[in-house]
Design a protein around this motif. Structure first.
Motif, PDB file in Angstrom:
ATOM      1  N   VAL A  44      11.019  38.180  24.396  1.00 53.20           N
ATOM      2  CA  VAL A  44      10.465  38.902  25.543  1.00 53.20           C
ATOM      3  C   VAL A  44       8.979  38.599  25.690  1.00 53.20           C
ATOM      4  O   VAL A  44       8.481  38.366  26.800  1.00 53.20           O
ATOM      5  CB  VAL A  44      10.685  40.419  25.378  1.00 53.20           C
ATOM      6  CG1 VAL A  44      10.006  41.183  26.514  1.00 53.20           C
ATOM      7  CG2 VAL A  44      12.175  40.744  25.335  1.00 53.20           C
ATOM      8  N   SER A  45       8.243  38.594  24.576  1.00 52.91           N
ATOM      9  CA  SER A  45       6.805  38.323  24.630  1.00 52.91           C
ATOM     10  C   SER A  45       6.519  36.939  25.187  1.00 52.91           C
ATOM     11  O   SER A  45       5.563  36.747  25.951  1.00 52.91           O
ATOM     12  CB  SER A  45       6.188  38.463  23.234  1.00 52.91           C
ATOM     13  OG  SER A  45       6.286  39.791  22.770  1.00 52.91           O
ATOM     14  N   ALA A  46       7.345  35.962  24.834  1.00 57.27           N
ATOM     15  CA  ALA A  46       7.137  34.599  25.333  1.00 57.27           C
ATOM     16  C   ALA A  46       7.334  34.542  26.842  1.00 57.27           C
ATOM     17  O   ALA A  46       6.562  33.877  27.554  1.00 57.27           O
ATOM     18  CB  ALA A  46       8.087  33.640  24.628  1.00 57.27           C
ATOM     19  N   TYR A  47       8.336  35.237  27.347  1.00 55.17           N
ATOM     20  CA  TYR A  47       8.541  35.263  28.794  1.00 55.17           C
ATOM     21  C   TYR A  47       7.396  35.994  29.480  1.00 55.17           C
ATOM     22  O   TYR A  47       6.897  35.549  30.531  1.00 55.17           O
ATOM     23  CB  TYR A  47       9.867  35.947  29.129  1.00 55.17           C
ATOM     24  CG  TYR A  47      11.082  35.095  28.879  1.00 55.17           C
ATOM     25  CD1 TYR A  47      11.346  33.979  29.673  1.00 55.17           C
ATOM     26  CD2 TYR A  47      11.981  35.396  27.857  1.00 55.17           C
ATOM     27  CE1 TYR A  47      12.465  33.186  29.444  1.00 55.17           C
ATOM     28  CE2 TYR A  47      13.095  34.615  27.620  1.00 55.17           C
ATOM     29  CZ  TYR A  47      13.334  33.507  28.415  1.00 55.17           C
ATOM     30  OH  TYR A  47      14.438  32.721  28.181  1.00 55.17           O
ATOM     31  N   ALA A  48       6.946  37.105  28.914  1.00 54.00           N
ATOM     32  CA  ALA A  48       5.838  37.853  29.513  1.00 54.00           C
ATOM     33  C   ALA A  48       4.578  36.999  29.566  1.00 54.00           C
ATOM     34  O   ALA A  48       3.885  36.952  30.597  1.00 54.00           O
ATOM     35  CB  ALA A  48       5.587  39.131  28.714  1.00 54.00           C
ATOM     36  N   ASP A  49       4.282  36.301  28.484  1.00 54.70           N
ATOM     37  CA  ASP A  49       3.094  35.450  28.449  1.00 54.70           C
ATOM     38  C   ASP A  49       3.196  34.322  29.466  1.00 54.70           C
ATOM     39  O   ASP A  49       2.233  34.016  30.182  1.00 54.70           O
ATOM     40  CB  ASP A  49       2.912  34.858  27.049  1.00 54.70           C
ATOM     41  CG  ASP A  49       2.506  35.906  26.012  1.00 54.70           C
ATOM     42  OD1 ASP A  49       2.083  37.001  26.421  1.00 54.70           O
ATOM     43  OD2 ASP A  49       2.642  35.617  24.815  1.00 54.70           O
ATOM     44  N   ALA A  50       4.367  33.692  29.547  1.00 56.44           N
ATOM     45  CA  ALA A  50       4.544  32.574  30.469  1.00 56.44           C
ATOM     46  C   ALA A  50       4.407  33.007  31.926  1.00 56.44           C
ATOM     47  O   ALA A  50       3.916  32.251  32.774  1.00 56.44           O
ATOM     48  CB  ALA A  50       5.909  31.921  30.244  1.00 56.44           C
ATOM     49  N   LEU A  51       4.811  34.249  32.218  1.00 55.44           N
ATOM     50  CA  LEU A  51       4.768  34.750  33.593  1.00 55.44           C
ATOM     51  C   LEU A  51       3.442  35.440  33.918  1.00 55.44           C
ATOM     52  O   LEU A  51       3.191  35.769  35.086  1.00 55.44           O
ATOM     53  CB  LEU A  51       5.920  35.728  33.825  1.00 55.44           C
ATOM     54  CG  LEU A  51       7.333  35.131  33.754  1.00 55.44           C
ATOM     55  CD1 LEU A  51       8.371  36.236  33.793  1.00 55.44           C
ATOM     56  CD2 LEU A  51       7.548  34.139  34.890  1.00 55.44           C
ATOM     57  N   GLY A  52       2.623  35.675  32.894  1.00 54.80           N
ATOM     58  CA  GLY A  52       1.340  36.313  33.124  1.00 54.80           C
ATOM     59  C   GLY A  52       1.409  37.813  33.272  1.00 54.80           C
ATOM     60  O   GLY A  52       0.534  38.430  33.901  1.00 54.80           O
ATOM     61  N   TYR A  53       2.435  38.442  32.687  1.00 59.18           N
ATOM     62  CA  TYR A  53       2.583  39.895  32.741  1.00 59.18           C
ATOM     63  C   TYR A  53       2.411  40.478  31.342  1.00 59.18           C
ATOM     64  O   TYR A  53       2.658  39.800  30.335  1.00 59.18           O
ATOM     65  CB  TYR A  53       3.960  40.291  33.259  1.00 59.18           C
ATOM     66  CG  TYR A  53       4.243  39.910  34.689  1.00 59.18           C
ATOM     67  CD1 TYR A  53       3.482  40.420  35.731  1.00 59.18           C
ATOM     68  CD2 TYR A  53       5.287  39.044  34.997  1.00 59.18           C
ATOM     69  CE1 TYR A  53       3.739  40.081  37.040  1.00 59.18           C
ATOM     70  CE2 TYR A  53       5.564  38.698  36.310  1.00 59.18           C
ATOM     71  CZ  TYR A  53       4.784  39.219  37.328  1.00 59.18           C
ATOM     72  OH  TYR A  53       5.043  38.881  38.624  1.00 59.18           O
ATOM     73  N   SER A  54       2.035  41.736  31.301  1.00 59.06           N
ATOM     74  CA  SER A  54       2.062  42.424  30.018  1.00 59.06           C
ATOM     75  C   SER A  54       3.507  42.761  29.682  1.00 59.06           C
ATOM     76  O   SER A  54       4.365  42.840  30.576  1.00 59.06           O
ATOM     77  CB  SER A  54       1.233  43.712  30.069  1.00 59.06           C
ATOM     78  OG  SER A  54       1.870  44.685  30.892  1.00 59.06           O
TER      79      SER A  54
END
Length: 307
Positions: free
Chosen positions: A223-233
């Motif tokens: 989940v953290s990797a997707y959040a980082d890639a999308l620019g969201y917390s």
């Protein structure tokens, strides 16, 4: 901006026929059968139905395009991702790219079939019409008024589709996009209202997450990797996914991984280890633990039950 995102794990989206190495045949949109080569087609269902002449449709396969079947006779049984649906006259079946499905050789399919290639409609229209709402039920039962409106919209679209003489190709395609949008908006409203506990239209945050998972679930479960890639917390992602689906981002990812694993276990002869590797588990033991945690069965037991 047109929608060009690969969906549903479909192999060869926008390209030729293939199996993506997973043993499930993927059939591309039959552009050669479409009037004027446009990215959609309307035809009558009948005994000679086929996406491609050499492709028996009563075998499990994927498609890399959208299909809507409006039945005039029934009952018709049709399998979509492990569920056998039974459609009656006046029902619609909406199959999305990448879903594994199979026609029934024992049923007569009668009615109208609409097929549409990803990328034919602008992205904004794709989102408004819920083309990739895999959470919505494939089988739809419109009431009399809804059915009349859907039939009228589809018939108008069919007439525009067949009329290639009164407009130049670019305007013909534009008119088809408008007519297709009108039909799909009605269809989407029916689908959302038919879903148990249906939720509001997902926002852009969830849409981007869903698309990223669809592209990356085979290698990325973080989940953290997707959040980082999308620019969201992470917190923003959790709120958006929960509002759209009622589940956590991790639950959404795991659900997608399990579905693909089930498809490969049920419809291919791939060894368990290769199935696990195909959905992001290089270690077969870890894959078996994950699968059993989410399904209550080992991969071996799940496959045996379906054979």
């Amino acid at each position: 901006m047109a929608d060009t995102t690969p969906r549903g794990g479909a192999a060869g989206a926008g390209g030729g026929e293939g199996t993506a190495g997973d043993g499930i045949r993927t059939l591309p949109f039959p552009t050669e059968l479409a009037v004027g080569g446009v990215g959609m087609r309307i035809a009558r269902m009948g005994a000679d139905r086929a996406w491609h002449a050499d492709a028996p449709l009563d075998r499990v396969h994927r498609i890399d395009f959208h299909v809507v079947l409006l039945f005039t006779e029934g009952p018709v049984r049709h399998m979509v991702d492990f569920t056998e649906y039974e459609a009656a006259a006046g029902d619609l079946l909406w199959i999305r790219p990448g879903q594994v499905h199979r026609f029934s050789r024992d049923c007569v399919y009668r009615g109208t079939v609409l097929t549409m290639q990803p990328g034919f409609l602008p992205r904004a229209t794709v989102e408004a019409t819920g083309l990739y709402r895999y959470d919505l039920p494939p089988l739809l039962h419109p009431d009399a008024a809804q059915l009349e409106a859907l039939r009228a919209a589809l018939e108008q679209l069919r007439r525009e589709y067949q009329d290639t003489a009164t407009l130049p190709p670019s305007l013909h395609a534009a008119v088809l996009r408008h007519g297709l949008t009108a039909f799909l908006l009605r269809l989407a409203h029916l689908a959302v209202s038919s879903a148990p506990g249906s939720r509001q239209q997902p926002d852009n945050t969830f849409t981007l997450f869903r698309d990223a998972v669809e592209q990356g679930f085979a290698t990325n479960h973080s989940v953290s990797a997707y959040a980082d890639a999308l620019g969201y917390s992470r917190r923003t992602l959790v709120r958006a996914v929960r509002a759209a689906t009622g589940e956590t981002p991790k639950g959404f990812i795991d659900k997608r991984v399990v579905l693909e694993a089930k498809r490969l276990l049920a419809h291919t002869e791939l060894p368990i280890g290769r199935v696990g590797a195909a959905v992001g588990f290089p270690d077969a033991a870890n894959f078996s633990k994950f699968f059993q945690l989410h399904t209550g069965r080992t991969p071996v037991a799940f496959r045996a039950e379906l054979r």
